[in-house]
Design an enzyme around this catalytic site. Sequence first.
Site, PDB file in Angstrom:
ATOM      1  N   ASP A 118      -1.974   6.708   6.238  1.00  0.00           N
ATOM      2  CA  ASP A 118      -3.004   5.778   5.775  1.00  0.00           C
ATOM      3  C   ASP A 118      -3.277   4.815   6.931  1.00  0.00           C
ATOM      4  OD1 ASP A 118      -4.511   3.754   4.662  1.00  0.00           O
ATOM      5  OD2 ASP A 118      -3.102   3.267   3.049  1.00  0.00           O
TER       6      ASP A 118
ATOM      7  N   TRP B 277       0.837  -1.201   0.000  1.00  0.00           N
ATOM      8  CA  TRP B 277       0.000   0.000   0.000  1.00  0.00           C
ATOM      9  C   TRP B 277       0.865   1.241   0.000  1.00  0.00           C
ATOM     10  CZ3 TRP B 277      -4.282  -1.242  -1.949  1.00  0.00           C
ATOM     11  CH2 TRP B 277      -4.947  -2.420  -1.597  1.00  0.00           C
TER      12      TRP B 277
ATOM     13  N   LYS C 247     -12.489  -1.737   6.441  1.00  0.00           N
ATOM     14  CA  LYS C 247     -11.695  -2.613   7.293  1.00  0.00           C
ATOM     15  C   LYS C 247     -12.079  -2.499   8.771  1.00  0.00           C
ATOM     16  CE  LYS C 247      -8.574  -3.455   3.774  1.00  0.00           C
ATOM     17  NZ  LYS C 247      -7.948  -2.358   3.030  1.00  0.00           N
TER      18      LYS C 247
HETATM   19  C1  PLP Z   1      -7.234  -1.944   1.839  1.00  0.00           C
HETATM   20  C2  PLP Z   1      -6.209  -0.904   1.958  1.00  0.00           C
HETATM   21  C3  PLP Z   1      -6.087   0.134   1.013  1.00  0.00           C
HETATM   22  C4  PLP Z   1      -6.939   0.210  -0.247  1.00  0.00           C
HETATM   23  O1  PLP Z   1      -8.181   0.677   0.018  1.00  0.00           O
HETATM   24  P1  PLP Z   1      -9.276   0.897  -1.146  1.00  0.00           P
HETATM   25  O2  PLP Z   1     -10.399   1.469  -0.364  1.00  0.00           O
HETATM   26  O3  PLP Z   1      -9.543  -0.437  -1.761  1.00  0.00           O
HETATM   27  O4  PLP Z   1      -8.706   1.848  -2.129  1.00  0.00           O
HETATM   28  C5  PLP Z   1      -5.133   1.107   1.234  1.00  0.00           C
HETATM   29  N1  PLP Z   1      -4.327   1.065   2.308  1.00  0.00           N
HETATM   30  C6  PLP Z   1      -4.402   0.095   3.234  1.00  0.00           C
HETATM   31  C7  PLP Z   1      -3.492   0.107   4.406  1.00  0.00           C
HETATM   32  C8  PLP Z   1      -5.346  -0.921   3.080  1.00  0.00           C
HETATM   33  O5  PLP Z   1      -5.431  -1.896   4.009  1.00  0.00           O
END
Ligand code: PLP
Length: 354
Positions: free
Chosen positions: A167, A100, A191
């Site tokens: 993030d 990511w 998540k």
């Molecule tokens: C799942 C995830 C993403 C991607 O998220 P999307 O909503 O599918 O764009 C980005 N960063 C992390 C840490 C993730 O776990």
Amino acid sequence: MKKHNFSAGPCILPQEVFKEASEAILNYNNSGLSIIEISHRSKDFVDIMEEARSLALELLGLEGKGYKALFLQGGASTQFLMTAYNLLQSKAGYVNTGSWSEKAIKEAKLFGDVVEVASSKDANFNYIPKGYEIPSDLDYVHYTSNNTIFGTQIKDFPTTDVPLVCDMSSDIFSRQLDFSKFSLIYAGAQKNMGPSGTTLVIIKEDLLGKVERQIPSMLDYQVHISKGSMFNTPPVFAVYTSMLTLRWLKKLGGITAIEEVNEKKAKLIYSEIDLNPLFKGFAVQEDRSNMNATFTLVNEDLKETFDAMWKEAGINGVNGHRSVGGYRASMYNAMTMESVAALVDVMGDLERKA
Ligand SMILES: *Cc1c(COP(=O)(O)O)cnc(C)c1O
């Protein structure tokens, strides 16, 4: 029978949230209307949006500290470019702790210079780099707090004058941090907060307005802030369901209460991984994630037997990501101790059987 769902995302939400959200699809608040057929400009929905935004700030302890919360679309993946679009004037730093982070770096390079201030790529991202310097001339430094795929989690963030951007898609609301250290936090809902379809963005307002480029309206944080996160039609169901989860978390006692549970769940599975000779953890111990536990079988010949056993026990979603292999147990806030115990039992049964 409801399964023990260890899926990495979209993933488990509290059962009571599923129930309330499904009722609202048929009849929201006894209005005779579905939550997904009312105007997003109606008082009912504006109230939902405002409650979601203020609960997010309240739970993170950021109320009255110059932050705004937005519920946007396009996933965390859109934030990879939106952060750089809005904040990267000349040079930004990125800490590369996995896939990511790499995706965020790729997007940022479209907007300016990117320095990788640290990376754990040399060991397939099984650890968190430490002891690196953050140059003082960066517009911001970007982190991925929890590496969903590799199962590592950053425990300490640096103190620096450079604005921190993070993030937190896979561990937001799961543990107590000094969130006021961060200038911008983003997290895809799917998540730890809600269904897919919305992304929470928390921004310290004084961070904005510093780049010279023109920003298209939909990608401009200031536009979304000025419209109360309602510049265009928001993802109403995703925001509503996220709001229900945030209410659930507040009722439970907030982040401090859930953190205790999350630590217990993580201890339970990691002690099985460490004590059971058939399994091996992927991430180095001190950097292990409390959200995603990654592990492999020492002897791959047992794979078929083990896979059949956990399926039989009503377990779902523990296959590892292709870049790590093996298994990954994602244990977000809504995951119960009982479900983790069910997986640990199966791991123990395998040892007794093998
Ligand atoms: C799942 C995830 C993403 C991607 O998220 P999307 O909503 O599918 O764009 C980005 N960063 C992390 C840490 C993730 O776990």
